[in-house]
Design a protein around this motif. Sequence first.
Motif, PDB file in Angstrom:
ATOM      1  N   SER A  98      46.122  78.627 -54.245  1.00 31.24           N
ATOM      2  CA  SER A  98      46.757  77.827 -53.723  1.00 31.24           C
ATOM      3  C   SER A  98      46.389  76.771 -54.362  1.00 31.24           C
ATOM      4  O   SER A  98      47.711  76.192 -55.325  1.00 31.24           O
ATOM      5  CB  SER A  98      46.713  77.585 -52.300  1.00 31.24           C
ATOM      6  OG  SER A  98      47.183  78.688 -51.657  1.00 31.24           O
ATOM      7  N   LEU A  99      44.970  76.007 -55.088  1.00 32.10           N
ATOM      8  CA  LEU A  99      45.303  74.590 -55.202  1.00 32.10           C
ATOM      9  C   LEU A  99      45.462  74.838 -56.590  1.00 32.10           C
ATOM     10  O   LEU A  99      45.646  72.969 -57.436  1.00 32.10           O
ATOM     11  CB  LEU A  99      43.697  74.478 -54.730  1.00 32.10           C
ATOM     12  CG  LEU A  99      43.763  74.098 -53.483  1.00 32.10           C
ATOM     13  CD1 LEU A  99      42.354  73.904 -53.224  1.00 32.10           C
ATOM     14  CD2 LEU A  99      44.592  72.521 -52.670  1.00 32.10           C
ATOM     15  N   ILE A 100      45.102  75.913 -57.032  1.00 28.59           N
ATOM     16  CA  ILE A 100      45.179  75.917 -58.906  1.00 28.59           C
ATOM     17  C   ILE A 100      46.152  76.680 -59.762  1.00 28.59           C
ATOM     18  O   ILE A 100      47.613  75.614 -60.299  1.00 28.59           O
ATOM     19  CB  ILE A 100      44.064  76.818 -59.160  1.00 28.59           C
ATOM     20  CG1 ILE A 100      43.058  76.588 -58.826  1.00 28.59           C
ATOM     21  CG2 ILE A 100      43.664  76.610 -60.904  1.00 28.59           C
ATOM     22  CD1 ILE A 100      42.186  74.878 -59.096  1.00 28.59           C
ATOM     23  N   LEU A 194      47.156  87.721 -55.691  1.00 31.27           N
ATOM     24  CA  LEU A 194      47.549  85.480 -55.108  1.00 31.27           C
ATOM     25  C   LEU A 194      47.537  84.691 -56.357  1.00 31.27           C
ATOM     26  O   LEU A 194      48.990  83.478 -55.559  1.00 31.27           O
ATOM     27  CB  LEU A 194      46.150  85.015 -54.302  1.00 31.27           C
ATOM     28  CG  LEU A 194      45.889  86.615 -53.213  1.00 31.27           C
ATOM     29  CD1 LEU A 194      45.429  85.315 -51.913  1.00 31.27           C
ATOM     30  CD2 LEU A 194      47.235  86.209 -51.699  1.00 31.27           C
ATOM     31  N   ALA A 195      47.033  84.888 -57.440  1.00 32.91           N
ATOM     32  CA  ALA A 195      47.394  83.652 -58.049  1.00 32.91           C
ATOM     33  C   ALA A 195      48.915  83.890 -58.929  1.00 32.91           C
ATOM     34  O   ALA A 195      49.329  82.918 -59.158  1.00 32.91           O
ATOM     35  CB  ALA A 195      46.684  83.719 -59.306  1.00 32.91           C
ATOM     36  N   ALA A 196      49.266  85.445 -58.917  1.00 34.09           N
ATOM     37  CA  ALA A 196      50.413  85.463 -59.665  1.00 34.09           C
ATOM     38  C   ALA A 196      51.776  85.357 -58.753  1.00 34.09           C
ATOM     39  O   ALA A 196      52.457  84.356 -59.286  1.00 34.09           O
ATOM     40  CB  ALA A 196      50.933  86.616 -59.643  1.00 34.09           C
ATOM     41  N   ILE A 197      51.014  84.862 -57.178  1.00 34.68           N
ATOM     42  CA  ILE A 197      52.182  84.793 -55.973  1.00 34.68           C
ATOM     43  C   ILE A 197      51.925  83.163 -56.200  1.00 34.68           C
ATOM     44  O   ILE A 197      53.368  82.734 -56.125  1.00 34.68           O
ATOM     45  CB  ILE A 197      51.572  85.349 -54.961  1.00 34.68           C
ATOM     46  CG1 ILE A 197      51.963  86.902 -54.624  1.00 34.68           C
ATOM     47  CG2 ILE A 197      52.559  84.888 -53.820  1.00 34.68           C
ATOM     48  CD1 ILE A 197      51.332  87.856 -53.156  1.00 34.68           C
ATOM     49  N   GLY A 198      51.148  82.255 -56.359  1.00 36.46           N
ATOM     50  CA  GLY A 198      51.221  81.429 -56.776  1.00 36.46           C
ATOM     51  C   GLY A 198      51.939  81.150 -57.686  1.00 36.46           C
ATOM     52  O   GLY A 198      52.937  79.468 -57.676  1.00 36.46           O
ATOM     53  N   LEU A 199      51.797  81.097 -58.467  1.00 30.50           N
ATOM     54  CA  LEU A 199      52.400  80.903 -60.160  1.00 30.50           C
ATOM     55  C   LEU A 199      54.146  81.049 -59.492  1.00 30.50           C
ATOM     56  O   LEU A 199      54.972  80.040 -59.847  1.00 30.50           O
ATOM     57  CB  LEU A 199      52.462  81.704 -61.450  1.00 30.50           C
ATOM     58  CG  LEU A 199      51.011  81.245 -62.005  1.00 30.50           C
ATOM     59  CD1 LEU A 199      50.708  82.992 -62.670  1.00 30.50           C
ATOM     60  CD2 LEU A 199      51.096  80.083 -62.162  1.00 30.50           C
ATOM     61  N   LEU A 200      54.601  82.225 -58.990  1.00 31.14           N
ATOM     62  CA  LEU A 200      55.954  82.532 -58.475  1.00 31.14           C
ATOM     63  C   LEU A 200      56.350  81.492 -57.522  1.00 31.14           C
ATOM     64  O   LEU A 200      57.388  80.909 -57.496  1.00 31.14           O
ATOM     65  CB  LEU A 200      55.786  84.248 -57.627  1.00 31.14           C
ATOM     66  CG  LEU A 200      57.658  84.033 -57.594  1.00 31.14           C
ATOM     67  CD1 LEU A 200      58.311  83.976 -58.127  1.00 31.14           C
ATOM     68  CD2 LEU A 200      57.434  85.593 -56.807  1.00 31.14           C
ATOM     69  N   GLY A 201      55.361  80.839 -56.821  1.00 26.11           N
ATOM     70  CA  GLY A 201      56.314  79.832 -56.120  1.00 26.11           C
ATOM     71  C   GLY A 201      56.164  78.424 -55.989  1.00 26.11           C
ATOM     72  O   GLY A 201      56.967  77.491 -56.062  1.00 26.11           O
ATOM     73  N   PRO A 209      56.320  70.894 -50.925  1.00 31.27           N
ATOM     74  CA  PRO A 209      54.511  71.519 -50.496  1.00 31.27           C
ATOM     75  C   PRO A 209      54.691  72.916 -50.114  1.00 31.27           C
ATOM     76  O   PRO A 209      53.496  74.280 -50.324  1.00 31.27           O
ATOM     77  CB  PRO A 209      54.126  70.954 -49.074  1.00 31.27           C
ATOM     78  CG  PRO A 209      55.794  69.953 -49.221  1.00 31.27           C
ATOM     79  CD  PRO A 209      56.280  69.793 -49.563  1.00 31.27           C
ATOM     80  N   MET A 210      55.593  74.246 -49.716  1.00 29.29           N
ATOM     81  CA  MET A 210      55.702  75.619 -49.491  1.00 29.29           C
ATOM     82  C   MET A 210      54.987  75.866 -50.818  1.00 29.29           C
ATOM     83  O   MET A 210      54.590  77.175 -50.778  1.00 29.29           O
ATOM     84  CB  MET A 210      56.953  75.862 -48.709  1.00 29.29           C
ATOM     85  CG  MET A 210      56.718  77.115 -48.344  1.00 29.29           C
ATOM     86  SD  MET A 210      55.592  77.369 -47.148  1.00 29.29           S
ATOM     87  CE  MET A 210      54.899  79.156 -47.161  1.00 29.29           C
ATOM     88  N   GLY A 211      55.188  75.883 -52.234  1.00 31.63           N
ATOM     89  CA  GLY A 211      55.328  76.342 -53.327  1.00 31.63           C
ATOM     90  C   GLY A 211      53.977  76.051 -53.643  1.00 31.63           C
ATOM     91  O   GLY A 211      52.778  77.415 -53.658  1.00 31.63           O
ATOM     92  N   LEU A 212      52.974  75.246 -52.663  1.00 26.89           N
ATOM     93  CA  LEU A 212      51.696  75.124 -52.761  1.00 26.89           C
ATOM     94  C   LEU A 212      50.712  75.630 -52.227  1.00 26.89           C
ATOM     95  O   LEU A 212      49.232  76.068 -52.345  1.00 26.89           O
ATOM     96  CB  LEU A 212      51.035  73.451 -52.909  1.00 26.89           C
ATOM     97  CG  LEU A 212      49.947  73.062 -52.600  1.00 26.89           C
ATOM     98  CD1 LEU A 212      49.007  73.784 -54.131  1.00 26.89           C
ATOM     99  CD2 LEU A 212      49.766  71.924 -52.716  1.00 26.89           C
ATOM    100  N   LEU A 213      51.475  76.107 -50.970  1.00 25.08           N
ATOM    101  CA  LEU A 213      50.742  76.970 -50.001  1.00 25.08           C
ATOM    102  C   LEU A 213      50.497  77.885 -49.713  1.00 25.08           C
ATOM    103  O   LEU A 213      50.228  79.316 -49.264  1.00 25.08           O
ATOM    104  CB  LEU A 213      51.213  76.375 -48.434  1.00 25.08           C
ATOM    105  CG  LEU A 213      50.758  75.057 -48.587  1.00 25.08           C
ATOM    106  CD1 LEU A 213      51.749  74.405 -46.757  1.00 25.08           C
ATOM    107  CD2 LEU A 213      49.329  75.010 -48.374  1.00 25.08           C
ATOM    108  N   LEU A 214      51.930  78.516 -50.706  1.00 29.83           N
ATOM    109  CA  LEU A 214      51.968  80.031 -50.240  1.00 29.83           C
ATOM    110  C   LEU A 214      51.190  81.178 -50.641  1.00 29.83           C
ATOM    111  O   LEU A 214      50.921  82.418 -49.449  1.00 29.83           O
ATOM    112  CB  LEU A 214      53.360  80.293 -51.758  1.00 29.83           C
ATOM    113  CG  LEU A 214      54.061  81.887 -51.644  1.00 29.83           C
ATOM    114  CD1 LEU A 214      54.753  81.137 -50.562  1.00 29.83           C
ATOM    115  CD2 LEU A 214      55.081  81.950 -52.561  1.00 29.83           C
ATOM    116  N   PRO A 215      50.509  81.400 -51.355  1.00 30.79           N
ATOM    117  CA  PRO A 215      49.342  82.016 -51.682  1.00 30.79           C
ATOM    118  C   PRO A 215      48.463  82.261 -50.532  1.00 30.79           C
ATOM    119  O   PRO A 215      48.099  83.423 -49.836  1.00 30.79           O
ATOM    120  CB  PRO A 215      48.302  81.744 -52.824  1.00 30.79           C
ATOM    121  CG  PRO A 215      49.503  81.048 -53.690  1.00 30.79           C
ATOM    122  CD  PRO A 215      49.804  80.048 -53.213  1.00 30.79           C
ATOM    123  N   ALA A 216      47.594  80.679 -49.714  1.00 24.40           N
ATOM    124  CA  ALA A 216      47.265  81.037 -48.488  1.00 24.40           C
ATOM    125  C   ALA A 216      47.942  81.238 -47.536  1.00 24.40           C
ATOM    126  O   ALA A 216      47.593  82.332 -46.911  1.00 24.40           O
ATOM    127  CB  ALA A 216      46.741  79.301 -48.395  1.00 24.40           C
TER     128      ALA A 216
END
Length: 452
Positions: A98-100, A194-201, A209-216
Motif C-alpha cells: 500500500s505504502l509503495i 497486491l502490488a498490482a492492485i495498489g498500482l490500479l488503485g 486516500p482510498m487508492g493508498l489503502l486499497l491493497p491493505a
Amino acid sequence: MTAAAADSATAPAAPTAPRVPVLRGYRFELVKLLTQWRVRVLIIACWLAPAVFVTVISKQASLPVDTLFGRSMHATGWAGPLVLLGFAGSWALPLLTSLIAGDVFASEDRLGTWRHLLVAVRSPRRIFVSKALSSGTVILLLVVGLVVSSTISGVLVVGNRQLIGLDGHLLSPGDAAGAVLLAWLCALAPTLALAAIGLLGSVALGRSPMGLLLPAVVALAMQIVQQLPVPVAFRLALPGYAFISWNGLFTSPAQRGPLLIGVAVSLVWAVVATGLAYFLFVRRDFTNPANDGSGRLAVTAGLLPLVLLLGLSTAAVAPVTGFGSGIDQDKVQRAVAVEFAHLYRLQTEQLNRADVTEEQLQSAAECTKGGDQVAARGPGNDWRCVVSWHLPGVEAAGTAIYQLDINPLGRFVADGDGPKEVNGFFLVRTPSGDQPNPLWQFDGNLELLPAH
C-alpha cells in the motif's frame, strides 16, 4: 505563393526531443522512491525489526503458540522466519505494498507534477513502466530484508537445528532452509498481486486516500473470507491464498497442489490488475490538473474486471477442488495417525527407549465431530480423535485421546487429553532433564484438495 511553398518545403523540420529510455526513467523513479524518508524508514525497519522480533520472542518463556511454528521457536532457528512469514502475509506485506505501489502514481497527483514529468519523458507508456518497475524493486528489497533479517537472527540466536514438520516428520537443517526460502519465494506471488492492485488503485483513484489503502483493504477482506466456511474453490481463487498454502511445503510428501494453484492464481491477478492500471493510465487526460481519473471508468475498467476474474478463477479451479470445505473424516484420521506416529518416535528417542518404526506402530485414529449428532466433516473445535498403536512384543494396543480444533484453512491443533504418561503433560522427564513433550500438543495441516 509558389516561392513561399518552395521555401517551406526546403526549410528544415523543427527538432523534436527524443523520448527518455525506459532504463533511464526506471533509474529516475527508483531514486525518487529511495530519497523519500518514508521509504528509507521502511527499508531500515524491514532489515532490522525482524531480527529484534525473532530474538526477543526466542528468549521469552511464553511462545506465540497460536501462530504456525510458534511453539518451535525455542527448538530451531528456522521457526523464526516462518512465524514472521505468517505475520507478514497477513499484515506487513499488504501495508508495504500500500505504502509503495499504492502511492507511486497518486503522489504525482498530490504534487501536481504530471505536466513536468510528461514533458521530460514524453511517453505515458514509459512513465507507467518505469513507475511499476521501480515500485516492484523497492517492494522486493523490503521482502528480502524480512527474509534475511529473520533467518540470520533465528539461526544465530536459537541454532541451525532440525525442524518438526506439520506431519511430525523431522526436516534436517538443510531441508528446513530450502523449505523456508521456497515458502518466502512463493509468497512473492500474492505480494505482486497486491502490488498490482495498489498500482490500479493509485491510477484509478488518484489523490484519494482510498487508492493508498486499497491493497491493505483487499488483504483484510481476503483474510475475513478465508476464515469463513466458503467453498474450497472460492478460497483458492483468491489471490492471497499463496500466503497460506506454503504450509504444505512442511509435510511429507509435500502438499504442492494448493500451493501451485495459489501461486498461479496470484500471478494471473498480478498480470490482469497491472494491465487494467496501464489501460486507465494511458487513456487519462493530463491536460487538466484537477482531473485525476474518472470514477465511472475506475468502476467499469477497474473493479468489474476483477470481480469477473474472481468468478472465472473460481470456475477454473472448481473441477480440481470441488465445492465442499475440503475437510472430511478420512483426511483428519489419516493426518492425525501419521503425525502421531512420527512424534511418538521422537518421544521414544527422548526417553532412550528402543526405537520403533511407523510400520511397527501401525497407528490409527478414530475421529468424530460433535459426537454422533454432527456429520464428521468441515472445520470446528469439536473434533475428537482416539489414536491407537501397537508396540513390538506387547499384545495390548496403546490408546491416546486428542481434542482437535480445525480452522477453515485446514490447519488444526491437537491437544492431548490423556493418558498422562503419553500426552497429559507439557514436559517429559528424560535422562538429560525435562524436555517439551512432542505428543502433548501439536499443529497439523490438511490438504483441502480431494484425496487421490
